[in-house]
Design a protein around this motif. Structure first.
Motif, PDB file in Angstrom:
ATOM      1  N   PHE A  41      17.713   3.920 -14.445  1.00 50.93           N
ATOM      2  CA  PHE A  41      18.032   4.178 -13.039  1.00 50.93           C
ATOM      3  C   PHE A  41      18.809   5.486 -12.895  1.00 50.93           C
ATOM      4  CE2 PHE A  41      16.840  -0.208 -12.937  1.00 50.93           C
ATOM      5  CZ  PHE A  41      16.212  -0.345 -11.704  1.00 50.93           C
ATOM      6  N   ASP A  42      19.725   5.740 -13.814  1.00 50.37           N
ATOM      7  CA  ASP A  42      20.483   6.993 -13.778  1.00 50.37           C
ATOM      8  C   ASP A  42      19.544   8.193 -13.925  1.00 50.37           C
ATOM      9  OD1 ASP A  42      22.804   5.517 -13.511  1.00 50.37           O
ATOM     10  OD2 ASP A  42      23.408   5.764 -15.619  1.00 50.37           O
ATOM     11  N   ALA A  43      18.551   8.064 -14.791  1.00 46.08           N
ATOM     12  CA  ALA A  43      17.612   9.165 -15.031  1.00 46.08           C
ATOM     13  C   ALA A  43      16.838   9.537 -13.761  1.00 46.08           C
ATOM     14  CB  ALA A  43      16.637   8.794 -16.143  1.00 46.08           C
ATOM     15  N   ARG A  44      16.608   8.553 -12.892  1.00 47.46           N
ATOM     16  CA  ARG A  44      15.889   8.830 -11.637  1.00 47.46           C
ATOM     17  C   ARG A  44      16.849   8.944 -10.455  1.00 47.46           C
ATOM     18  NH1 ARG A  44      11.287   5.808  -9.886  1.00 47.46           N
ATOM     19  NH2 ARG A  44      10.747   7.824  -9.003  1.00 47.46           N
ATOM     20  N   ARG A  45      18.151   9.056 -10.767  1.00 47.06           N
ATOM     21  CA  ARG A  45      19.192   9.167  -9.742  1.00 47.06           C
ATOM     22  C   ARG A  45      19.093   8.036  -8.718  1.00 47.06           C
ATOM     23  NH1 ARG A  45      18.493  13.821  -6.863  1.00 47.06           N
ATOM     24  NH2 ARG A  45      16.447  14.149  -7.722  1.00 47.06           N
ATOM     25  N   GLN A  46      18.768   6.846  -9.194  1.00 43.97           N
ATOM     26  CA  GLN A  46      18.686   5.668  -8.333  1.00 43.97           C
ATOM     27  C   GLN A  46      19.984   4.882  -8.441  1.00 43.97           C
ATOM     28  OE1 GLN A  46      15.235   4.062 -10.270  1.00 43.97           O
ATOM     29  NE2 GLN A  46      13.880   4.671  -8.607  1.00 43.97           N
ATOM     30  N   ARG A  47      20.351   4.271  -7.338  1.00 40.49           N
ATOM     31  CA  ARG A  47      21.538   3.413  -7.334  1.00 40.49           C
ATOM     32  C   ARG A  47      21.074   1.988  -7.612  1.00 40.49           C
ATOM     33  NH1 ARG A  47      24.600   0.628  -3.153  1.00 40.49           N
ATOM     34  NH2 ARG A  47      26.719   0.379  -3.924  1.00 40.49           N
ATOM     35  N   LEU A  48      21.672   1.358  -8.595  1.00 39.27           N
ATOM     36  CA  LEU A  48      21.374  -0.035  -8.925  1.00 39.27           C
ATOM     37  C   LEU A  48      22.569  -0.867  -8.494  1.00 39.27           C
ATOM     38  CD1 LEU A  48      19.587  -2.181 -10.202  1.00 39.27           C
ATOM     39  CD2 LEU A  48      20.512  -1.534 -12.431  1.00 39.27           C
ATOM     40  N   SER A  49      22.389  -1.635  -7.433  1.00 40.73           N
ATOM     41  CA  SER A  49      23.461  -2.427  -6.842  1.00 40.73           C
ATOM     42  C   SER A  49      23.269  -3.897  -7.213  1.00 40.73           C
ATOM     43  CB  SER A  49      23.423  -2.250  -5.317  1.00 40.73           C
ATOM     44  OG  SER A  49      24.303  -3.136  -4.695  1.00 40.73           O
ATOM     45  N   VAL A  50      24.307  -4.507  -7.763  1.00 37.50           N
ATOM     46  CA  VAL A  50      24.236  -5.908  -8.179  1.00 37.50           C
ATOM     47  C   VAL A  50      25.298  -6.705  -7.430  1.00 37.50           C
ATOM     48  CG1 VAL A  50      24.369  -7.517 -10.116  1.00 37.50           C
ATOM     49  CG2 VAL A  50      23.440  -5.217 -10.467  1.00 37.50           C
ATOM     50  N   THR A  51      24.874  -7.772  -6.771  1.00 36.39           N
ATOM     51  CA  THR A  51      25.800  -8.669  -6.078  1.00 36.39           C
ATOM     52  C   THR A  51      25.610 -10.070  -6.644  1.00 36.39           C
ATOM     53  OG1 THR A  51      25.589  -7.339  -4.072  1.00 36.39           O
ATOM     54  CG2 THR A  51      26.521  -9.550  -3.829  1.00 36.39           C
ATOM     55  N   LEU A  52      26.677 -10.612  -7.189  1.00 39.94           N
ATOM     56  CA  LEU A  52      26.635 -11.959  -7.757  1.00 39.94           C
ATOM     57  C   LEU A  52      27.617 -12.854  -7.003  1.00 39.94           C
ATOM     58  CD1 LEU A  52      26.587 -10.931 -11.493  1.00 39.94           C
ATOM     59  CD2 LEU A  52      24.700 -11.948 -10.237  1.00 39.94           C
ATOM     60  N   PRO A  53      27.414 -14.167  -7.060  1.00 38.76           N
ATOM     61  CA  PRO A  53      28.365 -15.070  -6.401  1.00 38.76           C
ATOM     62  C   PRO A  53      29.779 -14.844  -6.934  1.00 38.76           C
ATOM     63  CG  PRO A  53      26.448 -16.285  -7.208  1.00 38.76           C
ATOM     64  CD  PRO A  53      26.347 -14.894  -7.741  1.00 38.76           C
ATOM     65  N   THR A  54      30.765 -15.030  -6.070  1.00 41.37           N
ATOM     66  CA  THR A  54      32.152 -14.846  -6.514  1.00 41.37           C
ATOM     67  C   THR A  54      32.597 -15.986  -7.423  1.00 41.37           C
ATOM     68  OG1 THR A  54      32.935 -15.902  -4.492  1.00 41.37           O
ATOM     69  CG2 THR A  54      32.823 -13.492  -4.500  1.00 41.37           C
ATOM     70  N   GLN A  55      32.053 -17.169  -7.211  1.00 43.79           N
ATOM     71  CA  GLN A  55      32.369 -18.325  -8.058  1.00 43.79           C
ATOM     72  C   GLN A  55      31.478 -18.302  -9.296  1.00 43.79           C
ATOM     73  OE1 GLN A  55      34.824 -20.524  -7.435  1.00 43.79           O
ATOM     74  NE2 GLN A  55      35.325 -19.270  -5.668  1.00 43.79           N
ATOM     75  N   PRO A  56      32.013 -18.681 -10.461  1.00 43.74           N
ATOM     76  CA  PRO A  56      31.178 -18.763 -11.652  1.00 43.74           C
ATOM     77  C   PRO A  56      29.995 -19.701 -11.416  1.00 43.74           C
ATOM     78  CG  PRO A  56      33.496 -19.052 -12.214  1.00 43.74           C
ATOM     79  CD  PRO A  56      33.399 -19.075 -10.715  1.00 43.74           C
ATOM     80  N   LEU A  57      28.837 -19.276 -11.862  1.00 44.45           N
ATOM     81  CA  LEU A  57      27.622 -20.056 -11.680  1.00 44.45           C
ATOM     82  C   LEU A  57      26.854 -20.065 -12.989  1.00 44.45           C
ATOM     83  CD1 LEU A  57      25.580 -21.496  -9.783  1.00 44.45           C
ATOM     84  CD2 LEU A  57      24.642 -19.234  -9.294  1.00 44.45           C
ATOM     85  N   ARG A  58      26.470 -21.246 -13.425  1.00 49.34           N
ATOM     86  CA  ARG A  58      25.652 -21.362 -14.636  1.00 49.34           C
ATOM     87  C   ARG A  58      24.225 -21.696 -14.223  1.00 49.34           C
ATOM     88  NH1 ARG A  58      27.977 -21.488 -19.481  1.00 49.34           N
ATOM     89  NH2 ARG A  58      30.216 -21.678 -19.620  1.00 49.34           N
ATOM     90  N   VAL A  59      23.291 -21.088 -14.920  1.00 44.37           N
ATOM     91  CA  VAL A  59      21.880 -21.377 -14.686  1.00 44.37           C
ATOM     92  C   VAL A  59      21.318 -21.998 -15.960  1.00 44.37           C
ATOM     93  CG1 VAL A  59      21.461 -19.676 -12.869  1.00 44.37           C
ATOM     94  CG2 VAL A  59      21.319 -18.970 -15.247  1.00 44.37           C
ATOM     95  N   ASP A  60      20.438 -22.951 -15.797  1.00 47.57           N
ATOM     96  CA  ASP A  60      19.824 -23.644 -16.930  1.00 47.57           C
ATOM     97  C   ASP A  60      18.497 -22.958 -17.221  1.00 47.57           C
ATOM     98  OD1 ASP A  60      19.576 -25.603 -18.901  1.00 47.57           O
ATOM     99  OD2 ASP A  60      18.488 -26.947 -17.552  1.00 47.57           O
ATOM    100  N   VAL A  61      18.516 -22.023 -18.178  1.00 46.79           N
ATOM    101  CA  VAL A  61      17.350 -21.180 -18.440  1.00 46.79           C
ATOM    102  C   VAL A  61      17.130 -20.992 -19.938  1.00 46.79           C
ATOM    103  CG1 VAL A  61      17.575 -19.853 -16.297  1.00 46.79           C
ATOM    104  CG2 VAL A  61      18.710 -19.041 -18.359  1.00 46.79           C
TER     105      VAL A  61
END
Length: 89
Positions: A41-61
Motif C-alpha cells: 500500500f505504501d508503494a502505491r501511496r494508498q492509505r490502509l485504514s483499519v478499524t477494529l472493535p474496541t472490546q477484545p473479540l475472538r473469532v473461531d477460525v
C-alpha cells in the motif's frame, strides 16, 4: 493460486480437508496480515485504514486460511484502488 484456492474450497465442502479452528484474537489475526501488506500500500501511496472493535473479540477460525482470505482481499484492494486512494478494513 486461485485454482488451488478453488480446489481447497471443494475439499472443504466434500469434507476431505480438516479445518484447524481455534479461538484467535481478531486484532492479532488482522494485524499480522495488515502489517505484511502495508509495504504494498505504501508503494502505491494508498492509505490502509483499519478499524477494529474496541472490546477484545475472538473469532473461531482456521488461522492460516483466515490469513490467506484477508491477504487475498487486501491484494485485490491494493491492485484495484487508485494510486493515492484509501482502503478500509
Amino acid at each position: 493460486r486461485a485454482f488451488d484456492d478453488l480446489q481447497e474450497v471443494g475439499r472443504i465442502v466434500r469434507g476431505t480437508i480438516e479445518l484447524r479452528r481455534e479461538p484467535v484474537p481478531l486484532k492479532l489475526a488482522v494485524s499480522a496480515v495488515v502489517d505484511a501488506m502495508r509495504p504494498a500500500f505504501d508503494a502505491r501511496r494508498q492509505r490502509l485504514s483499519v478499524t477494529l472493535p474496541t472490546q477484545p473479540l475472538r473469532v473461531d477460525v482456521d488461522r492460516a486460511r483466515f490469513a490467506r482470505i484477508l491477504e487475498n482481499l487486501l491484494k485485490n484492494a491494493n491492485r484495484c484502488a487508485p494510486e493515492g486512494g484509501t482502503v478500509r478494513v
